[in-house]
Design an enzyme around this catalytic site. Structure first.
Site, PDB file in Angstrom:
ATOM      1  N   THR A   1     -24.462 -17.139 -23.984  1.00 18.06           N
ATOM      2  CA  THR A   1     -24.890 -17.502 -22.633  1.00 18.06           C
ATOM      3  C   THR A   1     -25.480 -18.912 -22.620  1.00 18.06           C
ATOM      4  OG1 THR A   1     -27.065 -16.469 -23.010  1.00 18.06           O
ATOM      5  CG2 THR A   1     -25.356 -15.109 -21.970  1.00 18.06           C
ATOM      6  N   ASN A   2     -25.494 -19.555 -23.796  1.00 18.32           N
ATOM      7  CA  ASN A   2     -26.018 -20.914 -23.927  1.00 18.32           C
ATOM      8  C   ASN A   2     -25.015 -21.892 -23.306  1.00 18.32           C
ATOM      9  OD1 ASN A   2     -26.350 -23.601 -25.167  1.00 18.32           O
ATOM     10  ND2 ASN A   2     -27.954 -22.627 -26.368  1.00 18.32           N
TER      11      ASN A   2
ATOM     12  N   LYS B   1     -23.755 -24.760 -25.629  1.00 24.77           N
ATOM     13  CA  LYS B   1     -22.827 -24.280 -26.655  1.00 24.77           C
ATOM     14  C   LYS B   1     -21.481 -23.909 -26.022  1.00 24.77           C
ATOM     15  CE  LYS B   1     -24.422 -21.742 -30.004  1.00 24.77           C
ATOM     16  NZ  LYS B   1     -24.889 -20.621 -30.876  1.00 24.77           N
TER      17      LYS B   1
ATOM     18  N   ASP C   1     -22.944 -18.110 -35.235  1.00 30.53           N
ATOM     19  CA  ASP C   1     -24.371 -18.295 -35.485  1.00 30.53           C
ATOM     20  C   ASP C   1     -24.509 -19.665 -36.131  1.00 30.53           C
ATOM     21  OD1 ASP C   1     -27.020 -17.590 -35.289  1.00 30.53           O
ATOM     22  OD2 ASP C   1     -27.114 -16.711 -37.274  1.00 30.53           O
TER      23      ASP C   1
ATOM     24  N   ASP D   1     -30.648 -31.467 -31.285  1.00 29.05           N
ATOM     25  CA  ASP D   1     -29.856 -32.698 -31.233  1.00 29.05           C
ATOM     26  C   ASP D   1     -30.695 -33.961 -31.055  1.00 29.05           C
ATOM     27  OD1 ASP D   1     -27.584 -31.210 -31.580  1.00 29.05           O
ATOM     28  OD2 ASP D   1     -26.818 -31.463 -29.544  1.00 29.05           O
TER      29      ASP D   1
ATOM     30  N   LYS E   1     -19.476 -36.469 -30.687  1.00 25.08           N
ATOM     31  CA  LYS E   1     -20.257 -35.387 -31.283  1.00 25.08           C
ATOM     32  C   LYS E   1     -19.347 -34.282 -31.791  1.00 25.08           C
ATOM     33  CE  LYS E   1     -23.635 -31.772 -30.365  1.00 25.08           C
ATOM     34  NZ  LYS E   1     -24.468 -31.054 -29.383  1.00 25.08           N
TER      35      LYS E   1
ATOM     36  N   HIS F   1     -21.084 -29.872 -36.847  1.00 22.54           N
ATOM     37  CA  HIS F   1     -20.854 -28.642 -37.591  1.00 22.54           C
ATOM     38  C   HIS F   1     -19.958 -27.695 -36.800  1.00 22.54           C
ATOM     39  CE1 HIS F   1     -24.192 -28.347 -34.878  1.00 22.54           C
ATOM     40  NE2 HIS F   1     -24.402 -27.061 -35.080  1.00 22.54           N
ATOM     41  N   ARG F   2     -20.219 -27.573 -35.502  1.00 26.25           N
ATOM     42  CA  ARG F   2     -19.435 -26.676 -34.659  1.00 26.25           C
ATOM     43  C   ARG F   2     -18.006 -27.171 -34.508  1.00 26.25           C
ATOM     44  NH1 ARG F   2     -22.832 -26.492 -30.953  1.00 26.25           N
ATOM     45  NH2 ARG F   2     -23.828 -24.648 -31.839  1.00 26.25           N
TER      46      ARG F   2
END
Length: 214
Positions: free
Chosen positions: A9-10, A13, A70, A163, A183, A188-189
């Site tokens: 729900t972020n 993200k 995660d 960030d 970015k 990492h994502r």
């Protein structure tokens, strides 16, 4: 596969996931889009265990392919904390509880900078573990890392989480000062999701087997 659920729900993200998955040409849903809500507690000891738990729980409940992640920040001088507690670092006993005066991200950053005050070692890394789960069929997972340093004061407003205080290796800007495309290229994502897309492309072009793979 014409749609999948990103188990978050972020909004920050979710925005990044939608940008990264746009090339797949599928509808990306979030937990806010689901008519019936369930809660999944992230109570495991590793990023992978938390992501696996979320992917399988949501996938089995909604009967839809799921991507669950995660992710967090590991700081060398803080025994790799906040780690799996990154989203709620302000509230855990390690280093003392930080009061939330505004939003939780600000409280997390305030606590992080307080604990790092006077420390020369500012090395840190972002970690992302992404799990894809197709209910009753197969699953796989990938990981990505971004190494850098923690600075003394927040800078930038284009990111979320930690960030504003994280400067990636080879850069003089924080993650929150970078444009989204830049970015996503180094984060990492972004690294974990690109690995995932590569694996999914191979799997959907060959016969699937019932397993979870990396």
């Amino acid at each position: 596969m014409d749609k999948l659920l990103v188990a978050t729900t972020n909004r920050g993200k979710l925005r990044e996931f939608r940008q990264l998955l746009s090339q797949m040409g599928i509808q990306v849903l979030s937990l806010d889009d689901m008519p019936e809500k369930i809660d999944v507690e992230e109570d495991r000891e590793t990023f992978l265990e938390n992501a696996l738990k979320k992917a399988k729980t949501y996938g089995d409940f909604y009967k839809i392919p799921v991507i669950a992640e995660d992710a967090g920040l590991e700081v060398e001088a803080l025994d790799n904390y906040p780690g799996v507690y990154s989203a709620r670092f302000y509230s855990i006993p390690y280093g003392g509880v930080e009061q939330v005066d505004g939003d939780k991200d600000s409280a997390n950053i305030k606590k992080l900078l307080r604990l790092l005050k006077g420390k020369e070692n500012r090395r840190a890394r972002f970690v992302s573990v992404v799990v894809f789960y197709y209910p009753d069929d197969f699953g796989l997972w990938t990981e990505g890392y971004c190494y850098g340093q923690i600075i003394d004061e927040p800078r930038g407003d284009k990111g979320f989480g930690y960030d504003p205080v994280f400067v990636p290796e080879g850069y003089d800007k924080t993650m929150a000062e970078l444009e989204p495309e830049e970015k996503n290229r180094i984060s990492h994502r972004g690294k974990a999701v690109r690995k995932l897309i590569s694996l999914l492309s191979k799997i959907y072009s060959t016969p699937k087997s019932n397993n979870i793979t990396r």
